[in-house]
Design an enzyme around this catalytic site. Structure first.
Site, mmCIF file in Angstrom:
data_model
loop_
_atom_site.group_PDB
_atom_site.id
_atom_site.type_symbol
_atom_site.label_atom_id
_atom_site.label_comp_id
_atom_site.label_asym_id
_atom_site.label_seq_id
_atom_site.Cartn_x
_atom_site.Cartn_y
_atom_site.Cartn_z
ATOM 1 N N LYS A 34 86.967 -39.448 11.708
ATOM 2 C CA LYS A 34 87.916 -38.273 12.266
ATOM 3 C C LYS A 34 88.970 -38.915 12.924
ATOM 4 O O LYS A 34 90.125 -38.417 12.824
ATOM 5 C CB LYS A 34 87.073 -37.610 13.232
ATOM 6 C CG LYS A 34 85.639 -36.895 12.667
ATOM 7 C CD LYS A 34 85.048 -36.080 13.846
ATOM 8 C CE LYS A 34 84.437 -37.008 14.740
ATOM 9 N NZ LYS A 34 83.283 -38.150 14.855
ATOM 10 N N ARG B 20 82.399 -29.420 19.961
ATOM 11 C CA ARG B 20 81.275 -30.015 19.618
ATOM 12 C C ARG B 20 80.034 -29.197 19.960
ATOM 13 O O ARG B 20 78.853 -29.534 19.722
ATOM 14 C CB ARG B 20 81.216 -31.504 20.613
ATOM 15 C CG ARG B 20 81.503 -32.713 20.035
ATOM 16 C CD ARG B 20 81.412 -33.495 20.869
ATOM 17 N NE ARG B 20 80.987 -35.067 20.309
ATOM 18 C CZ ARG B 20 81.982 -35.928 20.130
ATOM 19 N NH1 ARG B 20 83.080 -35.712 20.290
ATOM 20 N NH2 ARG B 20 81.665 -37.139 19.613
ATOM 21 N N ARG C 54 83.608 -51.775 14.057
ATOM 22 C CA ARG C 54 84.949 -51.062 14.636
ATOM 23 C C ARG C 54 85.547 -51.956 15.813
ATOM 24 O O ARG C 54 84.677 -52.341 16.617
ATOM 25 C CB ARG C 54 84.423 -49.745 15.254
ATOM 26 C CG ARG C 54 85.757 -49.010 16.033
ATOM 27 C CD ARG C 54 85.383 -47.527 15.993
ATOM 28 N NE ARG C 54 84.294 -47.196 16.511
ATOM 29 C CZ ARG C 54 84.030 -45.912 16.705
ATOM 30 N NH1 ARG C 54 84.696 -44.917 16.137
ATOM 31 N NH2 ARG C 54 82.773 -45.664 17.173
ATOM 32 N N ARG D 73 83.845 -50.806 21.204
ATOM 33 C CA ARG D 73 83.464 -49.538 22.368
ATOM 34 C C ARG D 73 82.039 -49.887 22.655
ATOM 35 O O ARG D 73 80.937 -50.274 22.271
ATOM 36 C CB ARG D 73 83.528 -48.364 21.650
ATOM 37 C CG ARG D 73 85.097 -47.756 21.629
ATOM 38 C CD ARG D 73 85.094 -46.819 20.723
ATOM 39 N NE ARG D 73 84.005 -45.473 20.674
ATOM 40 C CZ ARG D 73 84.112 -44.349 20.128
ATOM 41 N NH1 ARG D 73 85.054 -43.922 19.384
ATOM 42 N NH2 ARG D 73 83.068 -43.370 20.334
ATOM 43 N N ARG E 99 73.783 -40.896 19.420
ATOM 44 C CA ARG E 99 74.987 -39.957 19.118
ATOM 45 C C ARG E 99 74.589 -39.174 17.666
ATOM 46 O O ARG E 99 75.197 -38.161 17.639
ATOM 47 C CB ARG E 99 76.265 -40.838 19.146
ATOM 48 C CG ARG E 99 76.686 -41.304 20.616
ATOM 49 C CD ARG E 99 77.489 -42.312 20.353
ATOM 50 N NE ARG E 99 78.782 -42.107 19.641
ATOM 51 C CZ ARG E 99 79.790 -43.177 18.959
ATOM 52 N NH1 ARG E 99 79.355 -44.358 19.296
ATOM 53 N NH2 ARG E 99 80.878 -42.638 18.571
HETATM 54 P P1 AP5 Z 1 86.680 -43.682 13.127
HETATM 55 O O1 AP5 Z 1 87.988 -43.203 12.620
HETATM 56 O O2 AP5 Z 1 86.846 -44.360 14.536
HETATM 57 O O3 AP5 Z 1 85.645 -42.508 13.350
HETATM 58 P P2 AP5 Z 1 85.402 -41.334 14.266
HETATM 59 O O4 AP5 Z 1 84.720 -40.214 13.240
HETATM 60 O O5 AP5 Z 1 86.502 -40.935 15.051
HETATM 61 O O6 AP5 Z 1 84.077 -41.836 15.070
HETATM 62 P P3 AP5 Z 1 84.022 -41.730 16.707
HETATM 63 O O7 AP5 Z 1 82.841 -42.885 16.933
HETATM 64 O O8 AP5 Z 1 85.069 -41.863 17.542
HETATM 65 O O9 AP5 Z 1 83.461 -40.408 16.493
HETATM 66 P P4 AP5 Z 1 82.749 -39.760 18.091
HETATM 67 O O10 AP5 Z 1 82.646 -38.372 17.521
HETATM 68 O O11 AP5 Z 1 81.328 -40.357 18.238
HETATM 69 O O12 AP5 Z 1 83.216 -40.202 19.007
HETATM 70 P P5 AP5 Z 1 84.180 -39.632 20.176
HETATM 71 O O13 AP5 Z 1 85.071 -40.719 20.791
HETATM 72 O O14 AP5 Z 1 84.838 -38.301 19.721
HETATM 73 O O15 AP5 Z 1 86.152 -44.507 12.139
HETATM 74 C C1 AP5 Z 1 85.082 -45.473 12.506
HETATM 75 C C2 AP5 Z 1 85.212 -46.839 11.917
HETATM 76 O O16 AP5 Z 1 85.258 -46.826 10.455
HETATM 77 C C3 AP5 Z 1 86.371 -47.502 12.310
HETATM 78 O O17 AP5 Z 1 86.257 -49.021 12.486
HETATM 79 C C4 AP5 Z 1 87.498 -47.159 10.969
HETATM 80 O O18 AP5 Z 1 88.492 -48.355 10.820
HETATM 81 C C5 AP5 Z 1 86.368 -47.232 9.756
HETATM 82 N N1 AP5 Z 1 86.990 -46.268 9.043
HETATM 83 C C6 AP5 Z 1 87.208 -45.176 8.989
HETATM 84 N N2 AP5 Z 1 87.335 -44.346 7.776
HETATM 85 C C7 AP5 Z 1 87.099 -45.464 6.800
HETATM 86 C C8 AP5 Z 1 87.071 -45.350 5.442
HETATM 87 N N3 AP5 Z 1 87.275 -44.180 4.718
HETATM 88 N N4 AP5 Z 1 86.219 -46.412 4.697
HETATM 89 C C9 AP5 Z 1 85.845 -47.471 5.431
HETATM 90 N N5 AP5 Z 1 86.197 -47.686 6.841
HETATM 91 C C10 AP5 Z 1 86.724 -46.499 7.627
HETATM 92 O O19 AP5 Z 1 83.473 -39.346 21.349
HETATM 93 C C11 AP5 Z 1 82.676 -40.542 22.232
HETATM 94 C C12 AP5 Z 1 81.593 -39.699 23.180
HETATM 95 O O20 AP5 Z 1 82.854 -38.906 24.204
HETATM 96 C C13 AP5 Z 1 80.575 -38.676 22.817
HETATM 97 O O21 AP5 Z 1 79.441 -39.561 22.405
HETATM 98 C C14 AP5 Z 1 80.604 -37.971 24.162
HETATM 99 O O22 AP5 Z 1 79.894 -38.640 25.161
HETATM 100 C C15 AP5 Z 1 81.984 -37.861 24.764
HETATM 101 N N6 AP5 Z 1 82.762 -36.673 24.157
HETATM 102 C C16 AP5 Z 1 83.868 -36.511 23.318
HETATM 103 N N7 AP5 Z 1 84.262 -35.510 23.138
HETATM 104 C C17 AP5 Z 1 83.315 -34.745 23.680
HETATM 105 C C18 AP5 Z 1 83.127 -33.369 23.542
HETATM 106 N N8 AP5 Z 1 84.174 -32.391 22.875
HETATM 107 N N9 AP5 Z 1 82.219 -32.810 24.210
HETATM 108 C C19 AP5 Z 1 81.277 -33.526 25.034
HETATM 109 N N10 AP5 Z 1 81.611 -34.828 24.886
HETATM 110 C C20 AP5 Z 1 82.443 -35.400 24.166
#
Ligand code: AP5
Length: 210
Positions: A13, A88, A127, A155, A166
């Protein structure tokens, strides 16, 4: 355009959201990034969010909604936004509709990036993020330039146990949002995320027709 990116942790994402934001010239509102900035800065919000994040749990809705309300009211978001990692929960989705209605705006499309769990675990372990630019790399799939390698960080919530939690939280709480939006008649685009980054991006741009 107001576009929601849905997908499990590590689905891509953030990666696709950054490219789409550039393409559509609208900001990416990534609640995870906003929370991580607050943790780094040691603010009160960051301190209270950190324990939820480190455990792989969701930060309470009321905290998140305040952040999104502010981000959407900013002049940069006047023409739309890409929502990454938000909403979410069903209450977050309902609140987003209300906030947008108050602003006289609407959601256009929901994009779901589908990736299998084993691919996700591989992605999380490789990552790395550049703390200076916020850019996200993968040691094998999206290698960083040599000039930045030494300053990259991993991270805290990418440890294996936290990743599993997660993923479970995603299945239980966030995945039902797909049906939520189907019932509301919003266009839903499913994209296979287990292909090279450029291929996923090209399909996404073609699907959303911009
Ligand atoms: P990446 O693009 O970083 O993936 P992502 O889907 O953004 O993954 P996240 O781990 O950031 O998602 P998340 O939803 O768990 O975390 P968030 O920060 O929102 O890609 C991942 C890796 O793969 C990278 O190394 C990239 O280079 C590689 N890659 C990407 N595409 C690729 C491809 N096509 N081929 C090969 N490699 C690829 O949330 C973190 C925490 O914050 C949550 O657990 C929660 O505690 C809190 N939080 C955040 N938002 C909320 C909310 N709305 N409500 C409540 N709590 C929240």
């Amino acid at each position: 355009m107001h576009l929601i990116l849905l997908g499990a942790p590590g689905a891509g994402k953030g990666t696709q959201g950054a490219l789409l934001a550039e393409h559509l010239e609208v900001p990416k509102i990534a609640t995870g990034d906003i929370l991580r900035d607050a943790v780094r800065e040691g603010t009160e919000l960051g301190q209270s969010a950190k324990r939820f994040m480190d455990a792989g749990e969701l930060v309470p809705d009321e905290v998140i909604l305040g952040l999104v309300r502010d981000a959407l009211a900013a002049p940069a978001a006047a023409n739309g936004a890409i929502f990454d990692g938000f909403p979410r929960t069903i209450p977050q989705a309902e609140a987003l509709s209300e906030i947008l209605m108050e602003l006289g705006r609407d959601l256009d499309v929901v994009v779901v990036i589908d990736v299998a769990d084993d691919v996700i675990v591989q992605r999380m372990s490789g990552r790395r993020t550049d703390p200076e630019t916020g850019k996200v790399y993968h040691l094998s799939f999206n290698p960083p330039p040599a000039a930045v390698v030494d300053r990259l960080v991993q991270r805290d919530d990418d440890r294996e146990n936290t990743v599993r939690r997660r993923l479970a939280v995603y299945r239980e709480t966030t995945a039902p949002l797909v049906d939520f939006y189907v019932e509301r008649g919003l266009p839903i685009e499913h994209v296979r995320g287990d292909r090279p980054i450029e291929e996923v991006q090209a399909e996404l741009v073609q699907r959303i027709g911009r």
